[in-house]
Motif scaffolding. Structure first.
Motif, PDB file in Angstrom:
ATOM      1  N   MET A 116      40.697  37.576  53.424  1.00 30.53           N
ATOM      2  CA  MET A 116      40.580  36.754  52.212  1.00 30.53           C
ATOM      3  C   MET A 116      40.897  37.578  50.964  1.00 30.53           C
ATOM      4  O   MET A 116      41.590  37.113  50.054  1.00 30.53           O
ATOM      5  CB  MET A 116      39.178  36.168  52.112  1.00 30.53           C
ATOM      6  N   ALA A 117      40.389  38.822  50.914  1.00 33.68           N
ATOM      7  CA  ALA A 117      40.610  39.659  49.735  1.00 33.68           C
ATOM      8  C   ALA A 117      42.082  40.020  49.579  1.00 33.68           C
ATOM      9  O   ALA A 117      42.662  39.871  48.492  1.00 33.68           O
ATOM     10  CB  ALA A 117      39.756  40.927  49.821  1.00 33.68           C
ATOM     11  N   ALA A 118      42.698  40.488  50.655  1.00 34.55           N
ATOM     12  CA  ALA A 118      44.063  41.016  50.551  1.00 34.55           C
ATOM     13  C   ALA A 118      45.131  39.935  50.624  1.00 34.55           C
ATOM     14  O   ALA A 118      46.087  39.945  49.842  1.00 34.55           O
ATOM     15  CB  ALA A 118      44.293  42.052  51.656  1.00 34.55           C
ATOM     16  N   ASN A 119      44.986  38.985  51.543  1.00 36.17           N
ATOM     17  CA  ASN A 119      46.073  38.048  51.818  1.00 36.17           C
ATOM     18  C   ASN A 119      45.942  36.715  51.102  1.00 36.17           C
ATOM     19  O   ASN A 119      46.946  36.030  50.896  1.00 36.17           O
ATOM     20  CB  ASN A 119      46.186  37.797  53.325  1.00 36.17           C
ATOM     21  N   VAL A 120      44.705  36.302  50.757  1.00 36.23           N
ATOM     22  CA  VAL A 120      44.514  35.020  50.068  1.00 36.23           C
ATOM     23  C   VAL A 120      44.435  35.223  48.563  1.00 36.23           C
ATOM     24  O   VAL A 120      45.118  34.541  47.786  1.00 36.23           O
ATOM     25  CB  VAL A 120      43.259  34.285  50.588  1.00 36.23           C
ATOM     26  N   PHE A 121      43.608  36.202  48.133  1.00 35.65           N
ATOM     27  CA  PHE A 121      43.402  36.405  46.695  1.00 35.65           C
ATOM     28  C   PHE A 121      44.125  37.638  46.154  1.00 35.65           C
ATOM     29  O   PHE A 121      44.034  37.931  44.966  1.00 35.65           O
ATOM     30  CB  PHE A 121      41.896  36.491  46.401  1.00 35.65           C
ATOM     31  N   HIS A 122      44.811  38.401  47.030  1.00 35.88           N
ATOM     32  CA  HIS A 122      45.670  39.521  46.635  1.00 35.88           C
ATOM     33  C   HIS A 122      44.923  40.572  45.806  1.00 35.88           C
ATOM     34  O   HIS A 122      45.360  41.001  44.746  1.00 35.88           O
ATOM     35  CB  HIS A 122      46.872  38.999  45.850  1.00 35.88           C
ATOM     36  N   LYS A 123      43.756  40.991  46.338  1.00 35.29           N
ATOM     37  CA  LYS A 123      42.930  42.019  45.701  1.00 35.29           C
ATOM     38  C   LYS A 123      43.107  43.353  46.413  1.00 35.29           C
ATOM     39  O   LYS A 123      43.603  43.431  47.534  1.00 35.29           O
ATOM     40  CB  LYS A 123      41.454  41.604  45.724  1.00 35.29           C
ATOM     41  N   GLU A 124      42.642  44.417  45.740  1.00 30.97           N
ATOM     42  CA  GLU A 124      42.674  45.756  46.315  1.00 30.97           C
ATOM     43  C   GLU A 124      41.345  46.052  47.012  1.00 30.97           C
ATOM     44  O   GLU A 124      40.520  45.159  47.199  1.00 30.97           O
ATOM     45  CB  GLU A 124      42.963  46.787  45.218  1.00 30.97           C
ATOM     46  N   ALA A 125      41.130  47.336  47.360  1.00 30.42           N
ATOM     47  CA  ALA A 125      39.937  47.719  48.118  1.00 30.42           C
ATOM     48  C   ALA A 125      38.645  47.383  47.384  1.00 30.42           C
ATOM     49  O   ALA A 125      37.655  46.970  47.997  1.00 30.42           O
ATOM     50  CB  ALA A 125      39.980  49.213  48.430  1.00 30.42           C
ATOM     51  N   ASP A 126      38.637  47.528  46.045  1.00 27.09           N
ATOM     52  CA  ASP A 126      37.416  47.220  45.305  1.00 27.09           C
ATOM     53  C   ASP A 126      37.101  45.731  45.357  1.00 27.09           C
ATOM     54  O   ASP A 126      35.933  45.320  45.368  1.00 27.09           O
ATOM     55  CB  ASP A 126      37.506  47.722  43.859  1.00 27.09           C
ATOM     56  N   GLY A 127      38.149  44.888  45.392  1.00 25.66           N
ATOM     57  CA  GLY A 127      37.925  43.453  45.523  1.00 25.66           C
ATOM     58  C   GLY A 127      37.338  43.085  46.872  1.00 25.66           C
ATOM     59  O   GLY A 127      36.475  42.206  46.981  1.00 25.66           O
ATOM     60  N   TYR A 128      37.782  43.773  47.923  1.00 25.81           N
ATOM     61  CA  TYR A 128      37.211  43.574  49.257  1.00 25.81           C
ATOM     62  C   TYR A 128      35.757  44.038  49.280  1.00 25.81           C
ATOM     63  O   TYR A 128      34.870  43.353  49.814  1.00 25.81           O
ATOM     64  CB  TYR A 128      38.057  44.341  50.268  1.00 25.81           C
ATOM     65  N   GLY A 129      35.502  45.197  48.686  1.00 24.68           N
ATOM     66  CA  GLY A 129      34.133  45.708  48.645  1.00 24.68           C
ATOM     67  C   GLY A 129      33.191  44.770  47.926  1.00 24.68           C
ATOM     68  O   GLY A 129      32.045  44.578  48.332  1.00 24.68           O
ATOM     69  N   LEU A 130      33.668  44.137  46.848  1.00 25.27           N
ATOM     70  CA  LEU A 130      32.815  43.208  46.090  1.00 25.27           C
ATOM     71  C   LEU A 130      32.467  41.982  46.930  1.00 25.27           C
ATOM     72  O   LEU A 130      31.324  41.495  46.879  1.00 25.27           O
ATOM     73  CB  LEU A 130      33.519  42.789  44.803  1.00 25.27           C
ATOM     74  N   LEU A 131      33.420  41.467  47.704  1.00 26.13           N
ATOM     75  CA  LEU A 131      33.119  40.325  48.570  1.00 26.13           C
ATOM     76  C   LEU A 131      32.040  40.688  49.582  1.00 26.13           C
ATOM     77  O   LEU A 131      31.106  39.895  49.819  1.00 26.13           O
ATOM     78  CB  LEU A 131      34.383  39.866  49.305  1.00 26.13           C
TER      79      LEU A 131
END
Length: 434
Positions: A272-287
């Motif tokens: 979801m972080a990388a492929n749906v919302f196009h976030k970096e590692a910090d965005g994945y960590g926040l989820l």
């Protein structure tokens, strides 16, 4: 034998002079298990070690994504390899838990798990890491986890006794999820600052906390049951025990369905972080952190409810149903922020389900069977991940990154409804027969 004065004037009780006096049970309350020294040492070490574990989890996922160009199938393969050993080791680990000294066994296994983190960290820091290295270490680490988890789960009862078991299980979950709040957020920042390799090495260092706590325990204060002697057929004996209990069969089947198809956040959040919302590692960590806020709240609520008695089946099936509804809702959220916020109630519902299922099973079995039953429990709870990992990656590839959450939520709802009906019907049949 000797006689000593009881708590009421004129009352005496007979005790065996060869046995130490039973420990005074602590007062009930949200944190009552922490009044027990051995459990307090264990809990403190787990808080620190679990932070490192979650940092390691985020770094490992991101390393796989980095090495494969954000390939969700590769991430699913890594998850499958890490959980595959559960399929063939968990049941035997339960037998070992009933047969051996659990504290010493945990020290050995925790040390081996730290060694895996050091190896991956060194490979990554030196720039020599390849995808097959990650896959191999996922599998080796999974072997140790498959042994450690049933032993650790059944060891809780030895530390606190049956009266505090529900509270201690809930507090274990709270420590795990407190770390889940901190670990992913810290990992997301550290990956950007110092890279994934240093995160693996930090995780190895945090494992020393739980090992130290195990060494500092007082074995004489552990409330051990009768040691099960080595004999043939002990694994089959445990399986027959569960087969003869309709309530256990239904609960364990529900655990398998919800965990395999619904609790797939190890892979779905990265997708979801990388492929749906196009976030970096910090965005994945926040989820991961937002999900953990909900699971921590659920664990603390479970600890607060723990002194109200044995968990009810209504709570177990209701939480599974609610989790399914909330997971579908989260999967349909249109923006990164709305999805992140939706993960909080999802986490609360899933933790309520997990703690209720764990304590329901542990409190329903005899002490000499607890290790083997918890081995089966962990097999069903984690053993579906080799299926779930590739399945999640395939669904995301074919139908979009949201589809694993929607399919998982729908499966949890169906399982809760169907198995709830089965349990009610079987209970009526058995009561009528009596």
């Amino acid at each position: 034998m000797l006689t000593e004065a009881g708590g009421t004037r004129g009352k005496t009780t007979t005790v065996d002079s060869d046995l130490p006096p039973p420990p005074t049970p602590p007062k009930q309350g949200t944190f009552s298990s922490l009044r027990i020294r051995n459990y307090r040492l264990f809990f403190s070490g787990q808080v620190i070690s679990n932070v490192g574990t979650w940092m390691n989890r985020i770094a490992q996922d991101w390393l796989v994504f980095t090495l494969t160009g954000n390939n969700p199938v590769a991430l699913g393969i890594a998850a499958a390899l890490q959980f595959a050993p559960t399929l063939f080791l968990s049941l035997y680990a339960g037998v070992l838990a009933d047969r051996l000294d659990k504290r010493k066994l945990l020290i050995v296994v925790q040390t081996a798990m730290a060694g895996c983190a050091v190896t991956l960290g060194v490979l990554d820091v030196t720039g020599t890491v390849q995808l097959w290295h990650v896959y191999a270490l996922c599998f080796i680490f999974g072997c140790f986890v498959a042994i450690e988890t049933p032993v650790r789960q059944s060891f809780v009862g030895e530390m606190v006794g049956i009266g505090q078991l529900t509270n201690a299980v809930a507090l274990n979950s709270s420590s795990f999820n407190l770390a889940r709040v901190v670990g992913p957020a810290v990992a997301g920042v550290l990956i950007i600052w110092v890279g994934t390799g240093m995160v693996f090495l930090i995780n190895a260092a945090t494992t020393a906390a739980v090992i130290t706590g195990l060494f500092m325990m007082r074995p004489s204060e552990l409330q051990r049951g009768p040691r099960v002697p080595r004999a043939k057929g002990q694994l089959r004996e445990g399986l027959r025990y569960v087969k003869g209990r309709t309530d256990l069969v239904v609960v364990l089947t529900l655990v398998f369905c919800v965990s395999t198809f619904g609790i797939t956040f190890f892979t779905t959040l990265a997708i979801m972080a990388a492929n749906v919302f196009h976030k970096e590692a910090d965005g994945y960590g926040l989820l991961s952190t937002m999900l953990a806020v909900g699971t921590l709240a659920g664990a603390l609520l479970a600890a607060r409810r723990s002194f109200n008695g044995k968990p009810r089946m209504r709570m177990l099936f209701g939480s599974a149903l609610l989790f399914g509804v909330l997971e579908i809702g989260a999967g349909l959220m249109p923006t990164y922020l709305s999805f992140a916020l939706a993960l909080i109630p999802v986490g609360l519902a899933v933790m309520t389900f997990m703690t209720t299922a764990n304590t329901t099973v542990q409190l329903s079995v005899s002490q000499e069977m607890r290790g083997r039953v918890m081995g089966l429990y962990m097999l069903l709870f984690l053993g579906g991940n080799p299926i779930a990992g590739p399945m999640t990656g395939w669904l995301a590839n074919e139908f979009g990154g949201r589809s694993p959450l929607i399919v998982g939520g729908a499966t949890a709802i169906l399982a809760a409804v169907i198995l709830g009906i089965v349990l009610r019907w079987r209970t009526k049949v058995e009561n009528a027969a009596v």
